[in-house]
Design a protein around this motif. Structure first.
Motif, mmCIF file in Angstrom:
data_model
loop_
_atom_site.group_PDB
_atom_site.id
_atom_site.type_symbol
_atom_site.label_atom_id
_atom_site.label_comp_id
_atom_site.label_asym_id
_atom_site.label_seq_id
_atom_site.Cartn_x
_atom_site.Cartn_y
_atom_site.Cartn_z
ATOM 1 N N ARG A 55 0.839 -1.062 0.038
ATOM 2 C CA ARG A 55 -0.057 0.106 0.035
ATOM 3 C C ARG A 55 0.652 1.320 -0.073
ATOM 4 N NH1 ARG A 55 -4.780 0.094 -2.129
ATOM 5 N NH2 ARG A 55 -5.652 -1.893 -1.877
ATOM 6 N N ILE A 56 2.304 1.294 -0.217
ATOM 7 C CA ILE A 56 2.996 2.429 -0.480
ATOM 8 C C ILE A 56 2.658 2.950 -1.590
ATOM 9 C CG2 ILE A 56 5.288 3.044 -0.815
ATOM 10 C CD1 ILE A 56 6.269 1.110 1.227
ATOM 11 N N PRO A 57 2.288 4.167 -1.707
ATOM 12 C CA PRO A 57 1.821 4.881 -2.822
ATOM 13 C C PRO A 57 2.692 4.756 -3.943
ATOM 14 C CG PRO A 57 1.140 6.080 -1.093
ATOM 15 C CD PRO A 57 2.275 5.067 -0.548
ATOM 16 N N ASP A 58 2.318 4.894 -5.309
ATOM 17 C CA ASP A 58 2.873 5.105 -6.514
ATOM 18 C C ASP A 58 2.951 6.606 -6.601
ATOM 19 O OD1 ASP A 58 3.843 5.581 -9.077
ATOM 20 O OD2 ASP A 58 2.277 3.969 -10.070
ATOM 21 N N PHE A 320 13.594 7.642 -0.054
ATOM 22 C CA PHE A 320 12.624 6.718 -0.025
ATOM 23 C C PHE A 320 11.787 6.434 -1.367
ATOM 24 C CE2 PHE A 320 8.317 5.750 2.827
ATOM 25 C CZ PHE A 320 8.075 4.723 1.987
ATOM 26 N N ALA A 321 12.000 5.307 -1.780
ATOM 27 C CA ALA A 321 11.431 5.182 -3.156
ATOM 28 C C ALA A 321 10.621 3.886 -3.210
ATOM 29 C CB ALA A 321 12.675 4.784 -4.227
ATOM 30 N N ARG A 322 9.684 3.851 -4.048
ATOM 31 C CA ARG A 322 9.036 2.555 -4.790
ATOM 32 C C ARG A 322 9.523 2.044 -5.750
ATOM 33 N NH1 ARG A 322 3.020 0.661 -4.125
ATOM 34 N NH2 ARG A 322 2.842 -0.779 -5.690
ATOM 35 N N PRO A 478 11.196 1.938 -17.685
ATOM 36 C CA PRO A 478 10.747 1.763 -16.519
ATOM 37 C C PRO A 478 11.768 2.735 -15.333
ATOM 38 C CG PRO A 478 12.176 -0.169 -17.096
ATOM 39 C CD PRO A 478 11.792 0.463 -18.306
ATOM 40 N N ARG A 479 11.374 2.820 -14.243
ATOM 41 C CA ARG A 479 11.978 3.515 -13.257
ATOM 42 C C ARG A 479 11.239 3.562 -11.965
ATOM 43 N NH1 ARG A 479 9.862 7.284 -16.847
ATOM 44 N NH2 ARG A 479 8.531 9.136 -15.938
ATOM 45 N N HIS A 480 12.169 4.127 -10.990
ATOM 46 C CA HIS A 480 11.515 4.257 -9.544
ATOM 47 C C HIS A 480 10.579 5.105 -9.289
ATOM 48 C CE1 HIS A 480 15.423 6.270 -7.877
ATOM 49 N NE2 HIS A 480 14.438 7.351 -8.810
ATOM 50 N N GLY A 481 10.019 5.239 -8.377
ATOM 51 C CA GLY A 481 9.297 6.396 -7.839
ATOM 52 C C GLY A 481 9.466 7.019 -6.506
ATOM 53 N N ILE A 482 9.985 8.300 -6.583
ATOM 54 C CA ILE A 482 10.530 9.012 -5.249
ATOM 55 C C ILE A 482 9.468 9.458 -4.506
ATOM 56 C CG2 ILE A 482 12.035 10.872 -4.497
ATOM 57 C CD1 ILE A 482 13.433 10.667 -7.333
#
Length: 630
Positions: A55-58, A320-322, A478-482
């Protein structure tokens, strides 16, 4: 896909207050039969932990399309007709928001499910030496769940204010319905618990992991980052001495917000941000910077790539990244229609106006050199160091001859955040070959097909988009989300310090770190010169420049809406007409006119999401969020 263990454990949660006890007990019986099996397997235990993280937001597509934070604020604006595709917050900004409005993230129901899932792991996990699940592994996994519980509570209180609060409870098999019908806990009590919990957990978790496969797992730095942002919000006017909430009490008469101002909250927030900065830098975090061939900072590549380059490739700014996000959908909807994109996700005129000019001054300053109307007679180049950012056309080029003057002579972050008519646009393909052209936003031109898949106010968002995307070929890197980065921490610290200890030298030091990376003149309390801008060293003057800097540096990152809320400015800023260029304009004379394309409504109750009426009806001990029941 979640496995059967998750489905069995959480099926009852969606029905918890709407089914009979016998139905619940029947399902719980199945649940208990499978639960022991989960924690007898290392693989299943790890899968369970993965579910706790889910449930960590995108922070790319999630903040915009789903959560809606940047639409609710005044940074981003989607095509209004996209509401037919279930963009649920579009009606909200128009004032069509009620206690029955649907909102798919559903924090009220969904986050307590994950909190309970964390509690079940904490209660049941055990070492499995024969499967190489050690005591140390168990200790860290428990700490990760404690972090996640605290983090999810920050999301709950940030959205709803006071909420029912039982952080360690696991609903028993033989529950009574009345045991579940609990009211809200005061906001400050939940903040205090989260703060203390994260301080304890950060002593257990590492600052980073050597194993790259653990990227995105909870760290001590993430604990500090979550604490710092939460405490900044808790010190702010919305929840620190807000007399509007003096009468907002629980069913027992307990005040749910503290209506008395506490200046010490700003000091607590400042200390937390400084602690985060010191600890993060000690762990190797730093602002992301790329250099020109002459050794100077390239502000274009630095500010662009901090959102695209991952930690494993040298980006140490991310706290902190998803790791897994839907960045492709963000890229698709911000890409112009002429390049195969959905082409209707833009930025507001007020954001366009917020960026500084090339000499670092706001456009309202008479010394800024800003010209709003007319057209440039020559190409515009960034002269403070050649940049490779736009070398497909010409190194350092930022505007072409004939560009509307509003967009000329602006700072680097403007060109990285805003796609405007006449801007040079680079289409990438998956072979890495580039081509480019001017954007055409006049009605009936290449990038405005006169439908909802076109820039409704004459702009598209550019920040956080991948320059190699190619919607025609379906290629999106593709990449991460900060979720948290060091640049925000610097600005958080400067703000909290200015409120708690105005005049402290650290305030300008940390604002200037951000501006230096962005390629604009830094602030000084001395005289202005070619490298510095004078600012009066009083609290109000510094507060003004901090807020301007936050607007520009953090735009479209899911932060602006919370800033407007916590400063109690949302009722003013988010009410009334929103402007842009004329979508229907077919030529320059028609298009380049500030036109109100939308009228927004923001009422006093909108500062908090409402509790669904159905939840209020099921639980007589709940009270509705402030002003929603008026």
């Amino acid at each position: 896909m979640k496995n059967i263990y998750f489905k069995l454990i959480f099926l009852f949660l969606g029905l918890l207050l709407s089914t009979s006890c016998s139905d619940y007990l029947d399902k719980e019986s199945d649940t208990e039969l499978t639960l022991n099996g989960v924690f007898e397997s290392k693989t299943k235990t790890e899968n369970w932990l993965a579910g706790c993280y889910s449930r960590i937001p995108d922070p790319t597509w999630g903040y915009t399309r789903s959560l809606g934070w940047e639409i609710l604020g005044d940074d981003m604006t989607p095509s209004e007709r996209w509401r037919q595709y279930d963009w649920q917050v579009i009606p909200f900004v128009l004032g069509d928001w009620s206690v029955g409005s649907q909102w798919s993230p559903g924090y009220w129901n969904n986050l307590p499910q994950r909190i309970r899932e964390c509690n079940l792991l904490i209660k049941n996990i055990k070492p499995l030496p024969e499967q190489n699940l050690t005591e140390d592994d168990v200790r860290l996994m428990i700490a990760e769940c404690r972090f996640l519980k605290a983090y999810y509570y920050t999301l709950l209180i940030n959205t709803y204010g006071p909420v029912p609060f039982s952080p360690d409870e696991i609903t028993p098999v033989d529950y009574n319905l009345s045991d579940l019908q609990v009211g809200q806990t005061p906001y400050d009590e939940i903040v205090s618990w989260i703060n203390n919990e994260l301080k304890e957990v950060e002593e257990i978790l590492p600052a980073s992991y050597a194993d790259g496969r653990k990227y995105g797992r909870a760290t001590s730095i993430m604990c500090k980052a979550v604490r710092a942002r939460m405490l900044l919000f808790a010190a702010s006017p919305l929840v620190n001495g807000n007399q509007d909430y003096a009468g907002h009490v629980s069913k027992e008469g307990t005040p749910l917000f503290n209506a008395s101002y506490d200046a010490n909250k700003w000091k607590i927030a400042a200390d937390a941000s400084k602690d985060l900065i010191v600890s993060a830098e000690a762990a190797g975090h730093k602002l992301y910077v790329e250099l020109n061939t002459d050794g100077g900072i390239d502000p274009f590549l630095s500010c662009q790539n901090l959102h695209l380059i991952e930690a494993s490739k040298g980006n140490k700014e991310v706290l902190f990244a998803r790791p897994s996000v839907e960045s492709g959908e963000y890229d698709r909807h911000t890409a112009p229609g002429g390049a195969g994109g959905a082409g209707g996700y833009g930025v507001t005129q007020s954001l366009v106006d917020a960026f500084f000019t090339a000499n670092g001054l706001p456009i309202t300053d008479s010394q800024s050199g800003y010209v709003e109307t007319g057209f440039s007679g020559e190409d515009g180049y960034w002269t403070n160091g050649a940049t490779k950012w736009n070398e497909v056309k010409s190194p350092g080029l930022v505007t072409l001859s004939g560009t509307y003057n509003m967009y000329c002579n602006r700072e680097p972050r403007f060109y990285l955040a805003v796609n405007f008519d006449g801007a040079w646009y680079t289409d990438g393909d998956n072979a890495g070959k580039d081509k480019g052209r001017k954007l055409e936003f006049f009605n009936g031109r290449k990038d405005n097909n006169n439908t909802h898949d076109a820039p409704q106010n004459g702009y598209l968002a550019r920040k956080r988009t991948d320059p190699t995307r190619n919607p025609v070929l379906g290629y999106f890197a593709p990449r991460h989300g900060i979720l948290y980065r060091l640049g925000e921490a610097y600005l958080n610290y400067a703000e909290a310090l200015n409120e708690s200890n105005p005049g402290n030298a650290d305030i300008l030091i940390y604002i200037n770190k951000i501006r230096e990376r962005a390629g604009v003149r830094t602030y000084t309390t001395g005289a202005s010169d070619a490298l510095h801008i004078h600012v009066d060293n009083d609290q109000e003057s510094i507060r003004k420049i901090i807020r301007m800097e936050r607007r520009v540096e953090l735009c479209t990152e899911g932060i602006r809406y919370d800033d407007l809320r916590r400063w109690k400015l949302a009722e003013t800023v988010l009410n009334g007409p929103f402007y842009g260029m004329n979508f229907n304009g077919k030529n320059a004379a028609e298009f380049y006119n500030r036109t109100a394309y939308q009228t927004r409504v923001y009422k006093k109750e909108f500062y908090w999401f409402p509790i669904y009426l159905a939840e209020i009806e099921k639980n007589p001990n709940l009270v509705q969020a402030p002003f929603w029941d008026k």
